[in-house]
Design an enzyme around this catalytic site. Structure first.
Site, PDB file in Angstrom:
ATOM      1  N   LYS A 159       4.923 -40.897   7.920  1.00  9.46           N
ATOM      2  CA  LYS A 159       5.721 -41.418   6.805  1.00  9.46           C
ATOM      3  C   LYS A 159       7.077 -41.924   7.307  1.00  9.46           C
ATOM      4  O   LYS A 159       7.626 -41.383   8.268  1.00  9.46           O
ATOM      5  CB  LYS A 159       5.931 -40.287   5.790  1.00  9.46           C
ATOM      6  CG  LYS A 159       6.781 -40.677   4.605  1.00  9.46           C
ATOM      7  CD  LYS A 159       6.817 -39.589   3.553  1.00  9.46           C
ATOM      8  CE  LYS A 159       7.764 -40.000   2.428  1.00  9.46           C
ATOM      9  NZ  LYS A 159       7.430 -41.318   1.831  1.00  9.46           N
TER      10      LYS A 159
ATOM     11  N   LYS B 147       9.278 -40.298  13.684  1.00 10.24           N
ATOM     12  CA  LYS B 147       8.441 -40.950  14.710  1.00 10.24           C
ATOM     13  C   LYS B 147       9.285 -41.500  15.868  1.00 10.24           C
ATOM     14  O   LYS B 147       8.977 -41.246  17.037  1.00 10.24           O
ATOM     15  CB  LYS B 147       7.688 -42.147  14.107  1.00 10.24           C
ATOM     16  CG  LYS B 147       6.646 -41.816  13.086  1.00 10.24           C
ATOM     17  CD  LYS B 147       5.997 -43.080  12.555  1.00 10.24           C
ATOM     18  CE  LYS B 147       6.918 -43.959  11.744  1.00 10.24           C
ATOM     19  NZ  LYS B 147       7.476 -43.276  10.572  1.00 10.24           N
TER      20      LYS B 147
ATOM     21  N   LYS C  17      11.793 -51.427  10.490  1.00 14.90           N
ATOM     22  CA  LYS C  17      13.147 -50.922  10.741  1.00 14.90           C
ATOM     23  C   LYS C  17      13.641 -51.289  12.142  1.00 14.90           C
ATOM     24  O   LYS C  17      14.844 -51.323  12.398  1.00 14.90           O
ATOM     25  CB  LYS C  17      13.174 -49.389  10.584  1.00 14.90           C
ATOM     26  CG  LYS C  17      13.519 -48.924   9.199  1.00 14.90           C
ATOM     27  CD  LYS C  17      14.083 -47.519   9.221  1.00 14.90           C
ATOM     28  CE  LYS C  17      12.966 -46.495   9.406  1.00 14.90           C
ATOM     29  NZ  LYS C  17      13.465 -45.230   9.990  1.00 14.90           N
TER      30      LYS C  17
ATOM     31  N   ASP D  30       3.628 -45.468   5.843  1.00 19.96           N
ATOM     32  CA  ASP D  30       3.678 -45.287   4.385  1.00 19.96           C
ATOM     33  C   ASP D  30       2.529 -46.024   3.709  1.00 19.96           C
ATOM     34  O   ASP D  30       2.033 -45.613   2.664  1.00 19.96           O
ATOM     35  CB  ASP D  30       5.006 -45.808   3.836  1.00 19.96           C
ATOM     36  CG  ASP D  30       6.180 -45.076   4.449  1.00 19.96           C
ATOM     37  OD1 ASP D  30       6.855 -45.653   5.314  1.00 19.96           O
ATOM     38  OD2 ASP D  30       6.383 -43.909   4.074  1.00 19.96           O
TER      39      ASP D  30
HETATM   40  N1  LIG Z   1      13.846 -32.672  15.156  1.00 19.91           N
HETATM   41  C1  LIG Z   1      14.847 -33.264  14.464  1.00 19.91           C
HETATM   42  N2  LIG Z   1      15.969 -32.564  14.179  1.00 19.91           N
HETATM   43  C2  LIG Z   1      16.969 -33.116  13.483  1.00 19.91           C
HETATM   44  N3  LIG Z   1      16.962 -34.380  13.008  1.00 19.91           N
HETATM   45  C3  LIG Z   1      15.866 -35.132  13.246  1.00 19.91           C
HETATM   46  C4  LIG Z   1      14.771 -34.622  13.995  1.00 19.91           C
HETATM   47  N4  LIG Z   1      13.832 -35.610  14.092  1.00 19.91           N
HETATM   48  C5  LIG Z   1      14.338 -36.689  13.440  1.00 19.91           C
HETATM   49  N5  LIG Z   1      15.570 -36.400  12.921  1.00 19.91           N
HETATM   50  C6  LIG Z   1      16.418 -37.313  12.147  1.00 19.91           C
HETATM   51  O1  LIG Z   1      15.658 -37.845  11.079  1.00 19.91           O
HETATM   52  C7  LIG Z   1      15.958 -39.247  10.905  1.00 19.91           C
HETATM   53  C8  LIG Z   1      14.682 -40.070  10.898  1.00 19.91           C
HETATM   54  O2  LIG Z   1      14.101 -39.991  12.159  1.00 19.91           O
HETATM   55  P1  LIG Z   1      13.359 -41.245  12.795  1.00 19.91           P
HETATM   56  O3  LIG Z   1      12.851 -40.825  14.124  1.00 19.91           O
HETATM   57  O4  LIG Z   1      14.230 -42.454  12.746  1.00 19.91           O
HETATM   58  O5  LIG Z   1      12.175 -41.420  11.735  1.00 19.91           O
HETATM   59  P2  LIG Z   1      11.049 -42.552  11.617  1.00 19.91           P
HETATM   60  O6  LIG Z   1      11.019 -43.298  12.925  1.00 19.91           O
HETATM   61  O7  LIG Z   1       9.797 -41.794  11.343  1.00 19.91           O
HETATM   62  O8  LIG Z   1      11.449 -43.420  10.458  1.00 19.91           O
HETATM   63  C9  LIG Z   1      16.868 -39.631  12.040  1.00 19.91           C
HETATM   64  O9  LIG Z   1      18.190 -39.801  11.500  1.00 19.91           O
HETATM   65  C10 LIG Z   1      16.889 -38.475  12.977  1.00 19.91           C
HETATM   66  O10 LIG Z   1      18.184 -38.242  13.444  1.00 19.91           O
HETATM   67 MG   LIG Z   2      11.370 -45.294  13.223  1.00 23.12          MG
END
Ligand SMILES: Nc1ncnc2c1ncn2[C@@H]1O[C@H](COP(=O)(O)OP(=O)(O)O)[C@@H](O)[C@H]1O
Ligand SMILES: [Mg+2]
Ligand SMILES: Nc1ncnc2c1ncn2[C@@H]1O[C@H](COP(=O)(O)OP(=O)(O)O)[C@@H](O)[C@H]1O
Ligand code: SF4
Ligand SMILES: [Mg+2]
Lengths: 261, 261
Positions: free
Chosen positions: A10, A15, A40, A124
């Site tokens: 999601k 990810k 993104k 999603d």
């Molecule tokens: N293990 C974790 N601990 C704390 N914050 C996290 C962790 N994993 C992700 N985040 C935070 O959650 C947010 C979304 O993570 P992201 O990797 O960008 O998600 P996605 O790529 O799935 O959209 C980011 O701001 C990141 O800093």
């Molecule tokens: Mg991402």
């Protein structure tokens, strides 16, 4: 043989954080290519130190793009690509992935001497360009990132439906903890229900934000930390994983029942 | 003249909760039709008391569907429809919305004596069927649900791009609080940046879960509560809103700047 991995989940589940950190872990001993397949376009920011130009945007400016226009070298020589997405409201959001895959094939980027290719894919909706890493000959193994939250597990179950439909191989479920009560157990039970397994558990950590603010991975900024060790362990377990299943997704009633129970 | 409203926002942000509760508020004095345009197909569960059969699923079984096959009466005579979505991996996730809109038009559901029509639309991607309530002659006003979180505001900004592209009218931003520090202020500043306004703030409340578990809205289960009052106020402010803008979305650098600042 190149290990070709797709990471789904999601939006906002974690990810990119996981992909960039395991890529950093692999970069010690392997040639790695990371391909962002999320509109993104921020998968590779912590590997390159900045937002990459996306394939879609490059092709708006240049009709004939070269490898150096779209593939960029980041931390420890990890190769980075961002597909990008079209403007919202203009065609399929997954179009960037399709265009990027075609270009990388044409530029023969995939025939390089690569040990690991990692796709970071929006989960999603499982359609259009976002289904391409599953359906076509780009990835051999899929891993799903989830937390213990309803919305994340709902998306994970949906992705399982897509994998099953498109005859993909599910390597496992990665639990990226949000701090929910009993989270790891919930995710393990989910994995069991869909006939997969939990391949890694990543705790919630402030070090993620602290390194992200500097456009670095946890492995680069805090290499000695426990959090870095968790990402290394996950990278290792994924690399050596040889158990794959065609998932058995739950229908909506089963899923509601599972979550309430 | 029928008030035709589309509610957009990131998956899981609280669209269905808000849509069902303002529909319940309108139902006192108005004829209301609620159309779920999210493949999750759960917008109307708290109005009908159960999950509705989706238009897509009904059409798999019956070639000639009638109004009674797809439109169901819920709480206080609110009329309910769920578009549904195709199986993940099989065609466009927004296909259910397109099919449902065509069927409702053909069955002349829209020409009924309706005061309010509310569309609850997935907003993680603004494409395919999910753009239909914006682009075609189905909704006149759009409201975006967000919280103070990065991911929710990122999606809200993306939806603004879609509205601008498809020449829609943005009526305002609804802040559905997640309990972030300074949340209301962040969302107000976001609304100002995209040249819109905050039209309502809904606090986080346990009453949402308590009523949801019984497949009821807060208005039905806890009509005397402060939370019910918040939904009534929002319904009222939306109903009487006459200020619409073409939003001015931020580009990615401005958005990152906005969030860091
Ligand atoms: N293990 C974790 N601990 C704390 N914050 C996290 C962790 N994993 C992700 N985040 C935070 O959650 C947010 C979304 O993570 P992201 O990797 O960008 O998600 P996605 O790529 O799935 O959209 C980011 O701001 C990141 O800093
Ligand atoms: Mg991402
Ligand atoms: N104001 C609120 N307070 C507490 N919980 C909420 C609130 N609004 C929504 N929720 C919860 O958040 C979850 C997602 O809400 P939902 O309306 O289904 O989102 P969406 O329709 O945008 O996917 C639901 O489980 C709901 O109970
Ligand atoms: S296939 Fe999926 S990503 Fe493409 S237009 Fe349809 S909903 Fe959007
Ligand atoms: Mg919903």
């Amino acid at each position: 043989k190149t290990k070709r991995i797709a990471i789904y989940g999601k939006g906002g589940i974690g990810k990119s954080t996981i992909v960039s950190n395991i890529a950093a872990a692999y970069s010690q001993d392997h040639n790695v290519l990371v391909i962002g397949c999320d509109p993104k376009a921020d998968t590779t920011r912590t590997l390159y130190g900045n937002r990459l130009p996306t394939v879609l945007n490059v092709l708006k400016e240049k009709r004939q793009a070269t490898v150096d226009d779209v593939v960029f070298e980041g931390y420890n020589q990890v190769m980075c690509v961002e597909s990008g997405g079209p403007e919202p409201g203009v065609g399929c959001a997954g179009r960037g992935v399709i265009v990027a895959m075609n270009l990388l094939e044409k530029l023969e980027v995939f025939s390089e001497d690569l040990d690991v290719i990692i796709y970071d894919v929006l989960g999603d909706v499982v359609c259009g360009g976002f289904a391409v890493p599953l359906r076509e000959d780009f990835a051999d193994e899929v891993y799903i990132v989830t937390s213990g939250e309803y919305m994340a597990l709902y998306a994970a179950n949906n992705i399982c439906k897509g994998i099953k439909k498109l005859k993909g191989n599910l390597g496992g479920i990665i639990c990226n903890c949000k701090g929910i009560e009993n989270e790891e157990e919930i995710v393990r039970q989910f994995a069991q229900q869909v006939e997969s397994k939990v391949i890694g558990v990543i705790p919630r950590s402030e070090l993620v934000q602290k390194s992200e603010i500097e456009a670095k991975t946890v492995l680069e900024k805090f290499p000695e930390s426990k959090q870095a060790e968790f990402y290394r362990k996950l990278a290792d377990d994924v690399f050596h994983n040889e158990e794959f299943t065609v998932p058995h997704p739950m229908d909506i009633e089963e899923f509601e029942e599972f979550f309430r129970g």
